[in-house]
Motif scaffolding. Sequence first.
Motif, mmCIF file in Angstrom:
data_model
loop_
_atom_site.group_PDB
_atom_site.id
_atom_site.type_symbol
_atom_site.label_atom_id
_atom_site.label_comp_id
_atom_site.label_asym_id
_atom_site.label_seq_id
_atom_site.Cartn_x
_atom_site.Cartn_y
_atom_site.Cartn_z
ATOM 1 N N LEU A 212 36.346 39.440 37.506
ATOM 2 C CA LEU A 212 36.724 40.065 38.767
ATOM 3 C C LEU A 212 35.700 39.788 39.858
ATOM 4 O O LEU A 212 36.054 39.583 41.024
ATOM 5 C CB LEU A 212 36.898 41.572 38.560
ATOM 6 N N LYS A 213 34.420 39.782 39.496
ATOM 7 C CA LYS A 213 33.405 39.439 40.499
ATOM 8 C C LYS A 213 33.544 37.991 40.942
ATOM 9 O O LYS A 213 33.348 37.674 42.120
ATOM 10 C CB LYS A 213 32.013 39.682 39.928
ATOM 11 N N GLY A 214 33.876 37.113 40.009
ATOM 12 C CA GLY A 214 34.050 35.707 40.367
ATOM 13 C C GLY A 214 35.241 35.468 41.276
ATOM 14 O O GLY A 214 35.264 34.481 42.021
ATOM 15 N N SER A 215 36.228 36.342 41.244
ATOM 16 C CA SER A 215 37.412 36.200 42.108
ATOM 17 C C SER A 215 37.392 37.173 43.265
ATOM 18 O O SER A 215 38.429 37.377 43.914
ATOM 19 C CB SER A 215 38.681 36.420 41.283
ATOM 20 N N ASP A 216 36.225 37.764 43.548
ATOM 21 C CA ASP A 216 36.086 38.727 44.648
ATOM 22 C C ASP A 216 37.062 39.893 44.471
ATOM 23 O O ASP A 216 37.672 40.374 45.416
ATOM 24 C CB ASP A 216 36.297 38.042 46.007
ATOM 25 N N TYR A 217 37.204 40.335 43.215
ATOM 26 C CA TYR A 217 38.047 41.470 42.836
ATOM 27 C C TYR A 217 39.502 41.269 43.250
ATOM 28 O O TYR A 217 40.195 42.201 43.620
ATOM 29 C CB TYR A 217 37.503 42.774 43.416
ATOM 30 N N ASN A 218 39.946 40.013 43.187
ATOM 31 C CA ASN A 218 41.368 39.715 43.340
ATOM 32 C C ASN A 218 41.968 39.678 41.935
ATOM 33 O O ASN A 218 41.683 38.779 41.150
ATOM 34 C CB ASN A 218 41.571 38.381 44.060
ATOM 35 N N LEU A 219 42.797 40.653 41.624
ATOM 36 C CA LEU A 219 43.289 40.806 40.260
ATOM 37 C C LEU A 219 44.119 39.603 39.815
ATOM 38 O O LEU A 219 43.975 39.129 38.681
ATOM 39 C CB LEU A 219 44.117 42.094 40.148
ATOM 40 N N ASP A 220 44.951 39.081 40.673
ATOM 41 C CA ASP A 220 45.797 37.943 40.299
ATOM 42 C C ASP A 220 44.954 36.704 40.001
ATOM 43 O O ASP A 220 45.186 35.996 39.014
ATOM 44 C CB ASP A 220 46.804 37.649 41.404
ATOM 45 N N LEU A 221 43.957 36.431 40.859
ATOM 46 C CA LEU A 221 43.097 35.275 40.624
ATOM 47 C C LEU A 221 42.272 35.441 39.355
ATOM 48 O O LEU A 221 42.042 34.470 38.620
ATOM 49 C CB LEU A 221 42.184 35.044 41.826
ATOM 50 N N ALA A 222 41.817 36.678 39.087
ATOM 51 C CA ALA A 222 41.029 36.921 37.881
ATOM 52 C C ALA A 222 41.864 36.693 36.623
ATOM 53 O O ALA A 222 41.384 36.129 35.634
ATOM 54 C CB ALA A 222 40.458 38.340 37.897
ATOM 55 N N LEU A 223 43.134 37.109 36.652
ATOM 56 C CA LEU A 223 44.007 36.885 35.497
ATOM 57 C C LEU A 223 44.293 35.399 35.310
ATOM 58 O O LEU A 223 44.310 34.898 34.173
ATOM 59 C CB LEU A 223 45.313 37.667 35.690
ATOM 60 N N GLN A 224 44.506 34.674 36.412
ATOM 61 C CA GLN A 224 44.767 33.239 36.308
ATOM 62 C C GLN A 224 43.555 32.507 35.753
ATOM 63 O O GLN A 224 43.695 31.591 34.921
ATOM 64 C CB GLN A 224 45.144 32.684 37.686
#
Length: 263
Positions: A212-224
């Motif tokens: 989540l930190k790597g995707s700036d807490y964007n849930l969709d990007l973190a799951l992808q």
Amino acid sequence: MSTTDSCCTCATLLTDVKVPYDAESEKPLLHNRRLECCSRQICATCQYQNPRFQSYCPFCQISSGPSALPKDGLRLPPSYTRSPQSSSRGRAESPPPSYADAITPRRLPDPSTGTAPPRHTEDTLHFVGSQDSLQSLSLAYKVPVPTLRQHNNLYSDQLLVARKWILIPKSHYTGPSLSTPPNPDEEERKTKLRRWMVATKCADYDVAALYLKGSDYNLDLALQAFRADEEWEKNHPMHGKGKDGDGRRQRLGTGGSLAGQIS
């Protein structure tokens, strides 16, 4: 009287009933009684042992003599379905009361539903922390533990862990809250962490925070990102079957998920 008739209370055949007699006159004190309401029969012995049966039907709950019961017996409870008689008379029966109407706003459960704290309440709002317990809150606010349970609809002390806030009754405490309101941004991050862990079935908190930190807490990007890494690791398995110079087995990699590599 038929030979197969029996008493409706003791189930004794009426032909086998021992009728009580008067010792002086040798006349029968009572006779077998047939009930007018339901045509059942009560033997003389049961009437002698329980004088109430001489003028009362235990099945229809109707008394033929002076009694506190209604003359026509006890009425059945009202039906929740509309009967043909009521519809023909033009009277509409009210539906049963809703269960939600019996729950006051302060009784609504907060955990897992995301229910917001009540805006207008005379009670003191306490935000539950990780170190809080019913015993500590009872000492801090000087409220008995049973009162806290009943006021917040808590059936067990362990249910406090799932609550975000509870109400301190004004009957015991009227001062300011001894808790700090949670940070909305931090609560949103915790919610995303929980959703990420549920969606990926990865229970490692550090791994969830890393994605989540790597995707700036964007849930969709973190799951992808997690699913892409899982797919890559599936196509490129790591083998750790080599040995070092001392003859001990050397673990070159754990393979599998990123959670195993971090640990």
